[in-house]
Design a protein around this motif. Structure first.
Motif, PDB file in Angstrom:
ATOM      1  N   UNK A 188       0.806  -1.221   0.000  1.00  0.00           N
ATOM      2  CA  UNK A 188       0.000   0.000   0.000  1.00  0.00           C
ATOM      3  C   UNK A 188       0.840   1.273   0.000  1.00  0.00           C
ATOM      4  N   UNK A 189       2.130   1.139   0.277  1.00  0.00           N
ATOM      5  CA  UNK A 189       3.005   2.313   0.304  1.00  0.00           C
ATOM      6  C   UNK A 189       3.002   2.975  -1.080  1.00  0.00           C
ATOM      7  N   UNK A 190       2.730   4.266  -1.082  1.00  0.00           N
ATOM      8  CA  UNK A 190       2.679   5.023  -2.330  1.00  0.00           C
ATOM      9  C   UNK A 190       1.303   5.101  -2.968  1.00  0.00           C
ATOM     10  N   UNK A 191       0.340   4.368  -2.418  1.00  0.00           N
ATOM     11  CA  UNK A 191      -1.019   4.378  -2.970  1.00  0.00           C
ATOM     12  C   UNK A 191      -1.644   5.754  -2.756  1.00  0.00           C
ATOM     13  N   UNK A 192      -2.271   6.318  -3.795  1.00  0.00           N
ATOM     14  CA  UNK A 192      -2.941   7.613  -3.631  1.00  0.00           C
ATOM     15  C   UNK A 192      -4.162   7.505  -2.706  1.00  0.00           C
ATOM     16  N   UNK A 193      -4.479   8.606  -2.065  1.00  0.00           N
ATOM     17  CA  UNK A 193      -5.594   8.675  -1.118  1.00  0.00           C
ATOM     18  C   UNK A 193      -6.903   8.205  -1.739  1.00  0.00           C
ATOM     19  N   UNK A 194      -7.214   8.651  -2.969  1.00  0.00           N
ATOM     20  CA  UNK A 194      -8.485   8.258  -3.577  1.00  0.00           C
ATOM     21  C   UNK A 194      -8.545   6.759  -3.841  1.00  0.00           C
ATOM     22  N   UNK A 195      -7.410   6.148  -4.186  1.00  0.00           N
ATOM     23  CA  UNK A 195      -7.378   4.692  -4.395  1.00  0.00           C
ATOM     24  C   UNK A 195      -7.581   3.959  -3.067  1.00  0.00           C
ATOM     25  N   UNK A 196      -6.970   4.472  -1.991  1.00  0.00           N
ATOM     26  CA  UNK A 196      -7.147   3.868  -0.665  1.00  0.00           C
ATOM     27  C   UNK A 196      -8.612   3.912  -0.252  1.00  0.00           C
ATOM     28  N   UNK A 197      -9.234   5.082  -0.404  1.00  0.00           N
ATOM     29  CA  UNK A 197     -10.643   5.211  -0.032  1.00  0.00           C
ATOM     30  C   UNK A 197     -11.530   4.318  -0.892  1.00  0.00           C
ATOM     31  N   UNK A 198     -11.131   4.117  -2.129  1.00  0.00           N
ATOM     32  CA  UNK A 198     -11.902   3.264  -3.031  1.00  0.00           C
ATOM     33  C   UNK A 198     -11.853   1.802  -2.613  1.00  0.00           C
ATOM     34  N   UNK A 199     -10.675   1.326  -2.207  1.00  0.00           N
ATOM     35  CA  UNK A 199     -10.557  -0.102  -1.879  1.00  0.00           C
ATOM     36  C   UNK A 199     -10.824  -0.402  -0.399  1.00  0.00           C
ATOM     37  N   UNK A 200     -10.480   0.505   0.502  1.00  0.00           N
ATOM     38  CA  UNK A 200     -10.658   0.247   1.939  1.00  0.00           C
ATOM     39  C   UNK A 200     -11.923   0.872   2.499  1.00  0.00           C
ATOM     40  N   UNK A 240       0.984  10.910   3.700  1.00  0.00           N
ATOM     41  CA  UNK A 240       1.904  12.033   3.776  1.00  0.00           C
ATOM     42  C   UNK A 240       1.327  13.287   3.145  1.00  0.00           C
ATOM     43  N   UNK A 241       2.138  14.318   3.102  1.00  0.00           N
ATOM     44  CA  UNK A 241       1.727  15.609   2.549  1.00  0.00           C
ATOM     45  C   UNK A 241       1.362  15.498   1.072  1.00  0.00           C
ATOM     46  N   UNK A 242       1.882  14.497   0.381  1.00  0.00           N
ATOM     47  CA  UNK A 242       1.579  14.303  -1.037  1.00  0.00           C
ATOM     48  C   UNK A 242       0.254  13.581  -1.243  1.00  0.00           C
ATOM     49  N   UNK A 243      -0.385  13.141  -0.142  1.00  0.00           N
ATOM     50  CA  UNK A 243      -1.652  12.423  -0.261  1.00  0.00           C
ATOM     51  C   UNK A 243      -1.478  10.961  -0.620  1.00  0.00           C
ATOM     52  N   UNK A 244      -0.293  10.430  -0.369  1.00  0.00           N
ATOM     53  CA  UNK A 244      -0.016   9.012  -0.645  1.00  0.00           C
ATOM     54  C   UNK A 244       0.293   8.277   0.659  1.00  0.00           C
ATOM     55  N   UNK A 245      -0.008   6.982   0.667  1.00  0.00           N
ATOM     56  CA  UNK A 245       0.219   6.155   1.848  1.00  0.00           C
ATOM     57  C   UNK A 245       1.721   6.076   2.135  1.00  0.00           C
ATOM     58  N   UNK A 246       2.068   6.356   3.385  1.00  0.00           N
ATOM     59  CA  UNK A 246       3.456   6.242   3.835  1.00  0.00           C
ATOM     60  C   UNK A 246       3.663   5.064   4.781  1.00  0.00           C
ATOM     61  N   UNK A 247       2.589   4.668   5.493  1.00  0.00           N
ATOM     62  CA  UNK A 247       2.736   3.599   6.475  1.00  0.00           C
ATOM     63  C   UNK A 247       1.391   2.939   6.748  1.00  0.00           C
ATOM     64  N   UNK A 248       1.431   1.632   6.992  1.00  0.00           N
ATOM     65  CA  UNK A 248       0.267   0.865   7.450  1.00  0.00           C
ATOM     66  C   UNK A 248       0.724   0.150   8.710  1.00  0.00           C
ATOM     67  N   UNK A 249       0.023   0.376   9.818  1.00  0.00           N
ATOM     68  CA  UNK A 249       0.448  -0.263  11.067  1.00  0.00           C
ATOM     69  C   UNK A 249      -0.743  -0.858  11.805  1.00  0.00           C
ATOM     70  N   UNK A 250      -0.416  -1.840  12.634  1.00  0.00           N
ATOM     71  CA  UNK A 250      -1.396  -2.528  13.472  1.00  0.00           C
ATOM     72  C   UNK A 250      -0.900  -2.446  14.909  1.00  0.00           C
ATOM     73  N   UNK A 251      -1.784  -2.537  15.887  1.00  0.00           N
ATOM     74  CA  UNK A 251      -1.346  -2.501  17.289  1.00  0.00           C
ATOM     75  C   UNK A 251      -0.415  -3.672  17.602  1.00  0.00           C
ATOM     76  N   UNK A 252       0.521  -3.448  18.499  1.00  0.00           N
ATOM     77  CA  UNK A 252       1.430  -4.513  18.933  1.00  0.00           C
ATOM     78  C   UNK A 252       0.608  -5.672  19.484  1.00  0.00           C
TER      79      UNK A 252
END
Length: 146
Positions: free
Chosen positions: A40-52, A117-129
């Protein structure tokens, strides 16, 4: 001989137990959740909202957006009923019972936080420890390449 000897069957049993515990810790779908952390790193915001979909929570700070997706533990409610008839000492009785067991179906909950990030692209995906990655997989599975 002064040392202890491990019988082959004991070693085999320990190996199988370790493998079974590892399988339970990762479970089905865990690989999908792991892959999402890189795919998902680098995925644009609109694509993230579309799939998630729309996140349950959203926050913004220091030029970053934080989308939190939540998978709630699943629960089951199933009514059970019973009828009983009994008799003795010249009498007859009839009873009707209704029970409603409520509990979880075994699926743990999970939260996935996606940082844009500021560019509107995914920088990180994290889950709780300590989160069950299998429980996290449904949150990201539509975004992970098949």
């Amino acid at each position: 001989m002064t040392g202890r000897r491990v019988l082959p069957s004991t070693g085999l049993a320990l190996g199988l137990a370790t493998a079974m515990l590892a399988a339970c810790a990762s479970g089905p779908g865990a690989e999908v959740a792991r892959r999402a952390q890189t795919e998902l790193i680098g995925m644009p915001k609109d694509a993230l909202l579309s799939c998630a979909g729309v996140p349950e929570r959203h926050a913004a700070a220091n030029g970053h957006e934080y989308y939190t997706y939540v998978a709630h533990p699943s629960a089951a409610i199933s009514p059970l009923g019973s009828v009983g008839i009994g008799g003795g000492s010249g009498g007859v009785g009839l009873g009707v019972g209704l029970g409603v067991p409520i509990g979880t179906t075994g699926s743990d909950g999970c939260e996935a936080t996606v940082v844009l990030g500021a560019t509107g692209r995914v920088e990180q995906v994290s889950y709780p420890a300590g989160a069950s990655l299998s429980a996290c997989a449904p949150l990201v599975q539509n975004c992970v390449a098949r």
